[in-house]
Write an enzyme that holds these catalytic residues in place. Structure first.
Site, PDB file in Angstrom:
ATOM      1  N   LYS A  13       0.708  -1.320  -0.043  1.00  0.00           N
ATOM      2  CA  LYS A  13      -0.149  -0.041  -0.012  1.00  0.00           C
ATOM      3  C   LYS A  13       0.956   1.274  -0.009  1.00  0.00           C
ATOM      4  CE  LYS A  13      -1.974  -0.576   4.231  1.00  0.00           C
ATOM      5  NZ  LYS A  13      -1.591  -1.849   4.433  1.00  0.00           N
ATOM      6  N   ARG A  88     -10.024   0.343   7.749  1.00  0.00           N
ATOM      7  CA  ARG A  88      -9.458  -0.972   7.962  1.00  0.00           C
ATOM      8  C   ARG A  88     -10.851  -1.962   8.540  1.00  0.00           C
ATOM      9  NH1 ARG A  88      -4.038   0.178   8.122  1.00  0.00           N
ATOM     10  NH2 ARG A  88      -2.764  -1.315   9.145  1.00  0.00           N
ATOM     11  N   ARG A 123      11.607  -5.884   5.723  1.00  0.00           N
ATOM     12  CA  ARG A 123      11.073  -4.395   5.544  1.00  0.00           C
ATOM     13  C   ARG A 123      12.016  -3.587   6.566  1.00  0.00           C
ATOM     14  NH1 ARG A 123       5.070  -2.479   5.311  1.00  0.00           N
ATOM     15  NH2 ARG A 123       4.883  -3.585   7.393  1.00  0.00           N
ATOM     16  N   ARG A 156      10.418  -1.986  12.002  1.00  0.00           N
ATOM     17  CA  ARG A 156       9.224  -1.558  12.878  1.00  0.00           C
ATOM     18  C   ARG A 156       8.993  -2.543  13.936  1.00  0.00           C
ATOM     19  NH1 ARG A 156       4.305  -0.515   8.486  1.00  0.00           N
ATOM     20  NH2 ARG A 156       3.314  -1.403  10.406  1.00  0.00           N
ATOM     21  N   ARG A 167      -1.937  -9.233  12.833  1.00  0.00           N
ATOM     22  CA  ARG A 167      -2.234  -8.312  11.792  1.00  0.00           C
ATOM     23  C   ARG A 167      -2.870  -9.165  10.533  1.00  0.00           C
ATOM     24  NH1 ARG A 167       3.331  -5.789  11.459  1.00  0.00           N
ATOM     25  NH2 ARG A 167       2.627  -4.517   9.680  1.00  0.00           N
TER      26      ARG A 167
END
Ligand code: AMP
Length: 212
Positions: A13, A88, A123, A156, A167
């Protein structure tokens, strides 16, 4: 045009939204980035939401809605914007409608779970400018250093195995129903995010925006 990016965590995204900003000039509004900034600045909202975010849970709807309302009423959002990470769940989608900011286009990026898990584990973000890297697919030229601004990159706090599982569960239970919701409204466009590189995904996103 008001655009919503819909994808699982690690679905691309933020990366795709960034390219849309450059090509079409709409500002990107990432609720995740806004919340991480509140945490960094140690604000009341930051203190209240830090633990929930770290554990991979959603933060209360009213907190994110207030952020969205404030940000979308700024001058640069007059011609449109890209929502990255909001809504969401169905309740948040209805909140957008109540505030007269329903999307004209919802881009759903479909990505397989295995790919998402690998992407999340690789990431890295820049601490200062937020640029996104990946140690498997988009390495910074110098390990641990942002190519763009030279600051340090970091992982993160919610990109750990347990939070990622949570998640993904939340995505399936609460966020995925938005696909049908927006399909019925005739604004949903599906693209494939199952690539190791970014350009083919971005190309599809540009195409659906140009056709809308
Ligand atoms: P993201 O950067 O979009 O992956 O978001 C990171 C985290 O911020 C999520 O796992 C949630 O804890 C929180 N968050 C972001 N957007 C929302 C939202 N629309 N509603 C509730 N929580 C959110």
């Amino acid at each position: 045009m008001k655009i919503v990016m819909l994808a699982p965590p690690g679905g691309g995204k933020g990366t795709v939204a960034e390219k849309i900003v450059k090509e079409f000039g709409y500002p990107q509004i990432s609720t995740g980035d806004l919340l991480r900034d509140e945490i960094k600045r140690k604000t009341e909202i930051g203190k209240k939401t830090e633990k929930m975010i770290q554990e991979g849970k959603l933060v209360p709807d009213d907190i994110v809605l207030n952020m969205i309302r404030a940000r979308t009423s700024e001058k640069d959002c007059k011609k449109g914007f890209i929502l990255d990470g909001f809504p969401r769940n169905i309740a948040q989608a209805k909140m957008l409608e109540e505030n007269n900011i329903s999307p004209d286009l919802v881009i759903q990026i479909k990505v397989k779970d295995e790919r998402v898990i690998k992407r999340i584990s690789g990431r890295r973000l820049c601490r200062d400018c937020g640029e996104i890297f990946n140690i498997f697919f988009k390495k910074p030229k110098k390990e641990g250093v942002c190519d763009k601004c030279g600051s340090e990159t970091y992982q993160r706090a919610d990109d750990n195995e347990e939070s990622v599982k949570k998640r993904l569960d939340i995505y399936r239970e609460s966020t995925a129903p938005l696909v049908e919701y927006y399909k019925k409204k005739g604004v949903l466009k599906e693209i494939s995010g199952d690539y190791d590189t970014i350009p083919p995904v971005v190309e599809q996103a540009f195409k659906v925006i140009r056709e809308s």
